[in-house]
Design a protein around this motif. Structure first.
Motif, PDB file in Angstrom:
ATOM      1  N   GLY A  70      -2.889   2.355   5.500  1.00 17.16           N
ATOM      2  CA  GLY A  70      -3.177   3.527   6.027  1.00 17.16           C
ATOM      3  C   GLY A  70      -4.630   3.713   5.275  1.00 17.16           C
ATOM      4  O   GLY A  70      -5.146   3.087   4.455  1.00 17.16           O
TER       5      GLY A  70
ATOM      6  N   CYS B 284       5.988   5.134  10.245  1.00 16.30           N
ATOM      7  CA  CYS B 284       4.859   4.649   9.561  1.00 16.30           C
ATOM      8  C   CYS B 284       3.729   5.052  10.344  1.00 16.30           C
ATOM      9  O   CYS B 284       3.269   4.393  11.132  1.00 16.30           O
ATOM     10  CB  CYS B 284       4.616   3.148   9.364  1.00 16.30           C
ATOM     11  SG  CYS B 284       5.661   2.515   7.866  1.00 16.30           S
TER      12      CYS B 284
ATOM     13  N   GLY C 266       1.176   7.240   9.009  1.00 16.69           N
ATOM     14  CA  GLY C 266      -0.013   7.255   8.043  1.00 16.69           C
ATOM     15  C   GLY C 266       0.490   8.923   7.368  1.00 16.69           C
ATOM     16  O   GLY C 266      -0.490   8.937   6.352  1.00 16.69           O
ATOM     17  N   GLU C 267       1.094   9.504   7.712  1.00 12.05           N
ATOM     18  CA  GLU C 267       1.403  10.848   7.424  1.00 12.05           C
ATOM     19  C   GLU C 267       2.296  10.905   5.977  1.00 12.05           C
ATOM     20  O   GLU C 267       2.013  11.599   4.926  1.00 12.05           O
ATOM     21  CB  GLU C 267       2.191  12.130   8.214  1.00 12.05           C
ATOM     22  CG  GLU C 267       1.076  12.132   9.470  1.00 12.05           C
ATOM     23  CD  GLU C 267      -0.387  12.685   9.278  1.00 12.05           C
ATOM     24  OE1 GLU C 267      -0.074  13.758   8.361  1.00 12.05           O
ATOM     25  OE2 GLU C 267      -1.282  12.400   9.644  1.00 12.05           O
ATOM     26  N   LEU C 268       3.246  10.008   5.954  1.00 11.99           N
ATOM     27  CA  LEU C 268       4.255  10.088   5.123  1.00 11.99           C
ATOM     28  C   LEU C 268       3.831   8.799   4.304  1.00 11.99           C
ATOM     29  O   LEU C 268       3.559   7.694   4.740  1.00 11.99           O
ATOM     30  CB  LEU C 268       5.680   9.908   5.341  1.00 11.99           C
ATOM     31  CG  LEU C 268       6.275  11.162   6.079  1.00 11.99           C
ATOM     32  CD1 LEU C 268       7.512  10.779   6.753  1.00 11.99           C
ATOM     33  CD2 LEU C 268       6.161  12.484   5.202  1.00 11.99           C
ATOM     34  N   THR C 269       4.157   8.690   2.795  1.00  9.21           N
ATOM     35  CA  THR C 269       4.031   7.655   1.858  1.00  9.21           C
ATOM     36  C   THR C 269       5.131   6.663   2.210  1.00  9.21           C
ATOM     37  O   THR C 269       6.358   6.871   2.623  1.00  9.21           O
ATOM     38  CB  THR C 269       3.699   7.818   0.479  1.00  9.21           C
ATOM     39  OG1 THR C 269       5.182   8.352   0.030  1.00  9.21           O
ATOM     40  CG2 THR C 269       2.558   9.029   0.388  1.00  9.21           C
ATOM     41  N   VAL C 270       5.046   5.368   1.603  1.00  4.35           N
ATOM     42  CA  VAL C 270       5.896   4.356   1.761  1.00  4.35           C
ATOM     43  C   VAL C 270       7.376   4.965   0.887  1.00  4.35           C
ATOM     44  O   VAL C 270       8.508   4.822   1.401  1.00  4.35           O
ATOM     45  CB  VAL C 270       5.381   3.060   1.316  1.00  4.35           C
ATOM     46  CG1 VAL C 270       6.604   2.163   1.041  1.00  4.35           C
ATOM     47  CG2 VAL C 270       4.614   2.315   2.311  1.00  4.35           C
ATOM     48  N   VAL C 271       7.026   5.521  -0.180  1.00  4.14           N
ATOM     49  CA  VAL C 271       7.991   6.073  -1.142  1.00  4.14           C
ATOM     50  C   VAL C 271       8.754   7.158  -0.460  1.00  4.14           C
ATOM     51  O   VAL C 271      10.015   7.360  -0.550  1.00  4.14           O
ATOM     52  CB  VAL C 271       7.495   6.465  -2.203  1.00  4.14           C
ATOM     53  CG1 VAL C 271       8.803   7.120  -3.143  1.00  4.14           C
ATOM     54  CG2 VAL C 271       6.904   5.310  -2.977  1.00  4.14           C
ATOM     55  N   GLN C 272       8.255   7.844   0.258  1.00  2.96           N
ATOM     56  CA  GLN C 272       8.589   9.246   0.829  1.00  2.96           C
ATOM     57  C   GLN C 272       9.590   8.523   2.147  1.00  2.96           C
ATOM     58  O   GLN C 272      10.692   9.180   2.079  1.00  2.96           O
ATOM     59  CB  GLN C 272       7.908   9.985   1.437  1.00  2.96           C
ATOM     60  CG  GLN C 272       7.109  10.864   0.446  1.00  2.96           C
ATOM     61  CD  GLN C 272       5.951  11.750   0.950  1.00  2.96           C
ATOM     62  OE1 GLN C 272       5.241  11.404   1.807  1.00  2.96           O
ATOM     63  NE2 GLN C 272       5.567  12.940   0.371  1.00  2.96           N
TER      64      GLN C 272
ATOM     65  N   PRO D 222       0.751  -1.164  -0.091  1.00  2.60           N
ATOM     66  CA  PRO D 222       0.032   0.002  -0.063  1.00  2.60           C
ATOM     67  C   PRO D 222       0.797   1.282   0.155  1.00  2.60           C
ATOM     68  O   PRO D 222       2.142   1.190   0.615  1.00  2.60           O
ATOM     69  CB  PRO D 222      -0.640  -0.071   1.374  1.00  2.60           C
ATOM     70  CG  PRO D 222      -0.862  -1.691   1.603  1.00  2.60           C
ATOM     71  CD  PRO D 222       0.459  -2.240   1.159  1.00  2.60           C
ATOM     72  N   SER D 223       0.442   2.406  -0.480  1.00  5.50           N
ATOM     73  CA  SER D 223       1.046   3.682  -0.515  1.00  5.50           C
ATOM     74  C   SER D 223       1.304   4.072   0.764  1.00  5.50           C
ATOM     75  O   SER D 223       2.448   4.724   0.867  1.00  5.50           O
ATOM     76  CB  SER D 223       0.285   4.734  -1.347  1.00  5.50           C
ATOM     77  OG  SER D 223      -0.870   4.928  -0.835  1.00  5.50           O
ATOM     78  N   THR D 224       0.492   4.143   1.902  1.00  7.24           N
ATOM     79  CA  THR D 224       0.826   4.420   3.385  1.00  7.24           C
ATOM     80  C   THR D 224       0.697   3.477   4.076  1.00  7.24           C
ATOM     81  O   THR D 224      -0.240   2.473   4.001  1.00  7.24           O
ATOM     82  CB  THR D 224      -0.203   5.588   3.606  1.00  7.24           C
ATOM     83  OG1 THR D 224      -1.313   5.275   3.525  1.00  7.24           O
ATOM     84  CG2 THR D 224       0.169   6.912   2.710  1.00  7.24           C
TER      85      THR D 224
END
Length: 503
Positions: A502, A458, A460-466, A408-410
């Motif tokens: 997230g 982790c 939920g504010e930042l994405t996995v990529v960030q 997932p993205s987050t």
């Protein structure tokens, strides 16, 4: 051979069951009132098979609750007049007509136990009255071969592992006293409860009627024969999986022995169940499996399940042939002081030796007819104490489905996860970093600083990529290299429920 019961099975007449339920309700025959009546220590002793502490605690008490406690919870004969006063709606004759006791002019003698059984599931807290055959303490000897067991440890274990999902149709195969069918009925439109034992079905139907549960249908027959051609969204089973020698003189208890050699009954169930599952349907059971001549029981079990099905097996315990034999010989009421103990032990050990059995595993099996292109295949040993297993299994299945589309993205660190860092004296850099799960399977996962940093970020504010990009800069590592290292371990943490998608 052990004889069968000398008392008939219950006769679950609807009107008499309703009358008995009214009397039990009026008497407040429930766990907490009974515990207050005879005290916590005596109540705990009952769970270990001791009646004397309760009898001493309520000696001389002729009240309704004490009378029914002695009669139905302990299985002790009581004065007819006292029982009549305690059961004003049903009466003594009604109790006899239900098949729960016999009576003469002076005394009522119980022929079954009837105990309150509390439960907690995803829908809340409740309690049922569960009738079953007299136990070995009440019988003062070995159990009959057709004994119908009450709510034992295995029943409670299976109840805790059932994934809490709403379903249209469910199957409880080998229902016994009916406890699993009652639990599943809270989240199912219809439950089919089957058993090879007519006696067990009579108790199960009685228990359903006593507790006002009307969406269970009872059918007699072996394995899946009673439901040929049908499909279910949920199949649960606490089958008679105990491995028993097939030789003369070894009791074949219906509640635990399926009449097959070795672990063949579990194999038969696991091979057969998929044909009775709807799409996304789940089958769950408890079972034993044998490790033989270098082939682990888990490997044998996995080979029985078609490769396109989801399979999640958790082995909770592993016993030697000697430990296993002693456990189940004692379970039948035979102790080392009894002359029959050594011949039974010899039969069990000879049986294991003939198949080259080196150990016997016990645990949970979950199968699901999910997406065949990316099945979950997971076999593991978990020895630590666990909780909310059904919810944890459901979370794991949902995570597997999410991961089929990619990470997932987050992601968010689960609320029950903590971190522990172990440092050598005088060293600021931790030698070991652990993520610890507070619920579910209570996993402890060793992580390196990069993965610990990822989990810590982790929220939920930042994405996995960030997060991954920031860590690559921090550790001065090319992002593709860092991601190749982190990605499979992040997937594992999601599958374990340590990281959750997230919003």
């Amino acid at each position: 051979m052990t004889a069968v019961s000398d008392t008939p099975a219950p006769l679950p007449d609807p009107l008499r069951c309703a009358a008995l339920a009214a009397d039990l309700d009026a008497a407040d025959l429930r766990s907490e009132p009974l515990r207050r009546l005879w005290g916590e220590e005596a109540d705990d002793a009952l769970a270990r098979g001791m009646h004397e502490p309760i009898l001493r605690a309520i000696a001389g008490d002729s009240g309704v609750l004490a009378t029914l406690g002695r009669l139905l919870v302990l299985g002790k004969p009581q004065p007819r007049a006292a029982v009549a006063a305690a059961l004003p709606h049903l009466g003594v004759d009604g109790l006899v007509a239900l098949g729960l006791g016999t009576s003469d002019a002076e005394t009522v003698t119980p022929t079954a136990l009837l105990r309150p059984q509390s439960f907690v599931d995803a829908d809340g807290v409740g309690e049922w009255w569960i009738a079953s055959d007299l136990d070995e303490v009440a019988l003062d000897g070995p159990l009959p071969a057709d004994h119908v067991l009450g709510v034992g440890g295995a029943s409670r274990t299976l109840a805790e592992t059932i994934v809490p999902i709403q379903v249209d149709r469910a199957l409880d195969l080998g229902t016994g006293c009916g406890i699993q069918a009652l639990l599943v009925a809270r989240r199912a439109g219809t439950v089919i409860a089957t058993d090879i034992s007519e006696r067990a079905l009579a108790f199960a139907e009685l228990n359903a009627r006593l507790n006002g549960v009307v969406n269970i249908e009872f059918r007699h027959g072996s394995m899946f024969d009673p439901v040929a051609g049908e499909a279910f969204d949920l199949i649960v089973s606490n089958p008679p999986f105990v491995i028993t020698p097939r030789v003369e003189g070894v009791p074949a208890y219906e509640y635990r022995d399926g009449g097959l050699v070795g672990d063949a009954l579990v194999e038969q169930f696991v091979r057969s169940a998929p044909a009775y599952l709807t799409q996304n349907g789940i089958a769950q059971l408890l079972g034993n499996w044998e490790s033989r001549s270098g082939i682990t029981g888990l490997a044998r079990l996995e080979a029985w399940v078609p490769s396109e099905l989801d399979l999640w097996v958790i082995e909770r315990e592993e016993l030697t042939p000697l430990g296993y034999a002693e456990l189940w010989i004692r379970d039948g009421g035979t102790t080392p002081r009894d002359p029959a103990f050594t011949p039974l032990l010899t039969a069990w050990l000879d049986d294991f030796s003939a198949r080259g059995v080196t150990s016997i595993g016990f645990g949970y099996v979950l199968m699901r007819r999910g997406a065949p292109e990316h099945p979950l295949r997971r076999t593991e040993r978990i020895a630590q104490q666990v909780s909310n297993v059904g919810t944890a299994l459901g979370t794991g299945l949902a995570a597997h489905d999410v991961l089929a589309e990619g990470i997932p993205s987050t992601l968010v660190t689960a609320a029950d996860v903590t971190e522990a860092r172990h440092l050598l004296p005088g060293n600021d850099d931790p030698s070991v970093i652990e993520l610890r799960q507070g619920g579910g399977f209570a996993r402890t996962v060793n992580v390196d600083p990069a993965l610990a940093g990822f989990v810590g970020a982790c929220d939920g504010e930042l994405t996995v990529v960030q997060i991954a990009s920031a860590l690559a800069d921090l550790f001065e590592v090319p992002l593709p290299d860092l991601w190749a290292e982190l990605e499979p371990r992040i997937r594992s943490l999601v599958l374990d429920g340590i990281l959750v998608p997230g919003e």
